[in-house]
Design an enzyme around this catalytic site. Structure first.
Site, PDB file in Angstrom:
ATOM      1  N   GLY A  23       0.843  -1.195   0.000  1.00 22.81           N
ATOM      2  CA  GLY A  23       0.000   0.000   0.000  1.00 22.81           C
ATOM      3  C   GLY A  23       0.864   1.225   0.000  1.00 22.81           C
ATOM      4  CB  THR A  24       0.096   4.767  -0.494  1.00 26.99           C
ATOM      5  OG1 THR A  24      -0.880   4.291  -1.382  1.00 26.99           O
ATOM      6  CG2 THR A  24       0.897   5.841  -1.154  1.00 26.99           C
ATOM      7  CE1 TYR A  25      -2.809   4.509   4.784  1.00 27.15           C
ATOM      8  CE2 TYR A  25      -1.911   2.976   6.376  1.00 27.15           C
ATOM      9  CZ  TYR A  25      -2.986   3.595   5.784  1.00 27.15           C
ATOM     10  OH  TYR A  25      -4.236   3.290   6.219  1.00 27.15           O
ATOM     11  N   GLY A  26       2.370   1.361   3.512  1.00 28.46           N
ATOM     12  CA  GLY A  26       2.947   0.184   4.121  1.00 28.46           C
ATOM     13  C   GLY A  26       2.650  -1.104   3.393  1.00 28.46           C
ATOM     14  CB  VAL A  27       4.505  -4.209   3.319  1.00 27.63           C
ATOM     15  CG1 VAL A  27       4.393  -5.586   2.686  1.00 27.63           C
ATOM     16  CG2 VAL A  27       5.567  -3.390   2.623  1.00 27.63           C
ATOM     17  CG  ASP A 136     -12.707   5.568  -0.209  1.00 24.97           C
ATOM     18  OD1 ASP A 136     -13.197   5.772  -1.344  1.00 24.97           O
ATOM     19  OD2 ASP A 136     -11.548   5.186  -0.039  1.00 24.97           O
TER      20      ASP A 136
END
Lengths: 415, 324
Positions: A23-27, A136
């Protein structure tokens, strides 16, 4: 960084397995909880170089998921720091609603559609009861567990609402799911925005393709109006006062039946109430759950019996090769998530094409059935694009700068 | 649950301004100087202190009807999870490590109170709304129900809690800004912490809080309650708001449900302003004994606060730095 002792113990509790996604802020890893034997998904929150500590979006998610405990909301099981990174432990989810909708091998009966919609409504009703807006909603964020239960995930854009006069950003939701009041720039809005998005999901379940695929915000409104007719002042009195209101040429509404030829009368009635222009007149989630659609035949399918994409065979640990990057689980064209993080600061130019991150990703990979889409009744002929439908829109770059300002995320300024 | 949207227009305007609620009118400050109280350390936002001091000296609390009913259906939002409320004795437990350094319960309370003021001062510099302050102070107090001040230096925990609360309450303040204002506020070396210290401590604070970040405050119930009691004029609103601000100098928020704290503040304010609220309180289905006890605690605090001098706080903090 000094990792305190307890964190070591917690980290030892979980057996790391394969990577599920980046992901954009982590795995996101798959892991086994050695205490319970349960399969879990662990999200490692990368601490940015921007010197701003725990990622704001992650913090939002932690904050809200600690309060939201419901069968139809993904469970945050645990959180712990390890080697200076924050790790979040979620229940493991097999697939998501988007994969179901897209899988052409799956036949969704009216009872199945009803069941998926009902579970989504239940999860959302719980959120709204707790004064949380999801902001979302889209098929990709509706995860499905091995027991068929659907759960709302990805609360990175969610917020508490209900405080009077609190202004919110209107740059929420992926565009195709954005309510007309948001597209007209409303800053004060309520639970109706989630209802509209859910109506889009409902329509998507019925059509087996995204319903209103706008290519820009203006185009999105155009698509909405051509489906439901240009709203009149009597339909939506407050419309003209919205910040970004522009007058559209009047188009009459085609009969709803013509757009959804296969739907039952009850389904159409509920759909039209969820797609009501005036957010004040729009049906609430609770009212929707009480709609006769759910009590009339056929009754919603038992979650256990819902069709799901065939699970991919379990990759063995031995043939798990990082070089071959089995990590790209979601097809690259899914890079459409609302991502308030700005990885650009890290000078990583390929970030833009990265697969979507967020919490939707702790699911097993499903077959990439994009190739099968060509046979689907799509609204556009995709053959000229090499058989691939266009990317679903993420929030575009202009939106993103807007987001930076409006989402109270200003803290990550480069200097 | 009642909608959260039930506050007066004035209230709405204030919250949107992201400003601090001004405490009581200047006239009270004038009276406080004539009352000859020594200069208290708690100075910010506490003009109500002096007001209550006057109350203590003269006014008597009205006698309470005996038949108070159960707290069952109060028409205000309840805390979602009661498990966050603690018993007073758990809150007053001085950590063994701190005890070894000679920290008494008195010192413990004094340091927490001082840190609450520190958070407020910092918050005023970086301009966040009162709610962020209240949440930050609550975080700080929760941390010290589990962790020692010896291991978790209050002078680092306080700004870290403000940093974390600003994120959790969606009004993010940059860490570098906090570091800048810390330096501006305190010349003392012991307050000097850098960004990396705050970020490291943020993770530890999160863990100590067990990742529970949502805090319910008395402010929310204040407005609807005042309106219901017919006391929602500017004067009463400001007085009660100021009283609620002052409750964060104590551990009340860890022990009592927020709406009861709000009621206690209304109770004190109505006595102070000679408003007869007996009938209104009687109609509420709350345990009035609890409200009365909270009120007494608040008044006790006002009475003793003048003893909380700078020297005593420094002496208490000094103990922490001693090697055992």
């Amino acid at each position: 960084m000094a990792a305190p002792d307890p964190s070591k113990k917690v980290a030892d509790r979980y057996l790391k397995r394969e990577v599920l996604g980046e992901g954009t802020y982590g795995v996101v890893y798959k892991a086994i909880d050695t205490h319970t034997g349960q399969t879990v998904a662990i999200k490692k929150i990368r601490l940015g170089k921007q010197k701003e500590g725990v990622n704001f979006t992650a913090l939002r998610e932690i904050k809200l998921l600690k309060e939201l405990k419901d069968p139809n909301i993904v469970e945050l099981i645990d959180a712990f720091p390890h080697k200076g990174n924050l790790h979040l432990v979620f229940e493991f989810m097999e697939t998501d609603l988007e994969a179901v909708i897209r899988d052409r091998n799956i036949f969704l009966s009216p009872a199945d559609t009803k069941s998926y919609l009902q579970m989504t409504l239940k999860g959302l009703a719980y959120c709204h009861k707790k004064w949380v807006l999801h902001r979302d909603m889209k098929p990709n964020n509706l995860l499905i567990g091995s027991n068929g239960l659907l759960k709302l995930a990805d609360f990175g854009l969610a917020r508490m609402f209900g405080s009077p006069d609190r202004r919110f950003t209107h740059q929420v939701f992926a565009r195709w799911y954005r309510a007309p009041e948001l597209l007209f720039g409303a800053k004060q809005y309520g639970s109706g925005v989630d209802v509209w998005a859910l109506a889009c999901v409902f329509a998507e379940l019925l059509l087996r393709r995204p319903f209103l695929q706008g290519t820009s915000d203006i185009d999105q409104l155009g698509k909405i109006f051509s489906a439901f007719g240009t709203p009149t002042a009597s339909q939506w009195p407050d419309m003209v006062y919205l910040p970004d209101y522009v007058e559209y040429q009047y188009v009459p509404a085609p009969p709803l039946r013509s757009l959804f030829p296969m739907a039952t009368d009850d389904a159409l009635d509920l759909l039209s109430k969820m797609f009501t222009y005036d957010p004040k007149a729009r049906i609430s989630v609770q009212q929707a759950l009480e709609h006769r659609y759910f009590s009339s035949a056929p009754l919603p399918s038992d979650p256990d019996k819902l069709p799901r994409p065939a699970p991919k065979k379990e990759p063995k640990a031995s043939d798990f090769n990082l070089q071959e990057a089995p990590t790209v689980l979601s097809p690259p064209r899914k890079s459409r998530r609302v991502m308030p993080e700005r990885d650009g600061f890290e000078g990583n130019s390929q970030q833009a094409d990265k697969v979507d991150g967020g919490f939707g990703d702790f699911r097993q990979t499903t077959d990439d059935n994009s190739g099968k889409n060509e046979s689907a009744p799509m609204s556009v002929d995709f053959s000229i694009f090499g058989l691939k439908p266009p990317n679903r829109p993420t929030i575009n770059s202009a939106d993103r700068t807007h987001l930076k300002r409006k989402l109270d995320l200003e803290f990550q300024q480069p200097e | 649950m009642t909608p959260r949207s039930e506050s007066s227009p004035r209230q709405q305007r204030r919250s949107s301004q992201r400003r601090f609620q001004p405490a009581a009118r200047p006239s009270h400050r004038r009276r406080s100087t004539t009352s000859g109280a020594p200069k208290a350390v708690v100075s910010n936002n506490s003009a109500t202190l002096a007001v209550a001091a006057i109350l203590l000296s003269g006014a008597a609390l009205p006698s309470l009807p005996s038949q108070w009913r159960d707290a069952s259906s109060l028409p205000v939002s309840q805390p979602v999870e009661g498990k966050h409320l603690l018993d007073q004795e758990d809150v007053d437990m001085v950590n063994t490590l701190d005890k070894e350094k000679g920290i008494t319960l008195e010192d413990f309370k004094l340091i927490k109170m001082h840190m609450a003021s520190y958070i407020l001062k910092l918050a005023q510099q970086v301009k966040v709304r009162q709610r962020v302050v209240a949440t930050a102070v609550t975080y700080m107090r929760r941390v010290y129900t589990k962790k020692s001040m010896t291991e978790y230096d209050p002078r680092l925990v306080a700004p870290t809690c403000l940093y974390l609360a600003s994120k959790a309450e969606e009004s993010t303040v940059q860490a570098r800004l906090l570091v800048f204002y810390i330096k501006k506020l305190y010349a003392d070396e012991k307050y000097r912490y850098e960004i990396k210290d705050i970020l490291e401590m943020e993770m530890k604070v999160l863990e100590a809080l067990n990742y529970y970040l949502v805090v319910y405050h008395p402010y929310r119930s204040l407005s609807p309650l005042l309106q219901d009691a017919g006391l929602n004029d500017l004067n009463m609103t400001q007085l009660t708001w100021g009283l609620v601000n002052d409750t964060y100098k104590m551990d009340l928020i860890l022990v009592h449900p927020p709406h009861l704290i709000a009621l206690a503040c209304i109770y004190i304010a109505s006595v102070l302003r000679d408003k007869d609220t007996t009938a209104w309180f009687e109609e509420l289905r709350v345990d009035m004994n609890v409200v009365k006890n909270i009120s007494m605690e608040i008044l006790d605090f006002y009475e003793s606060h003048r003893m909380f001098t700078e020297e005593r706080i420094n002496a208490a903090l000094q103990k922490l730095t001693l090697r055992p």
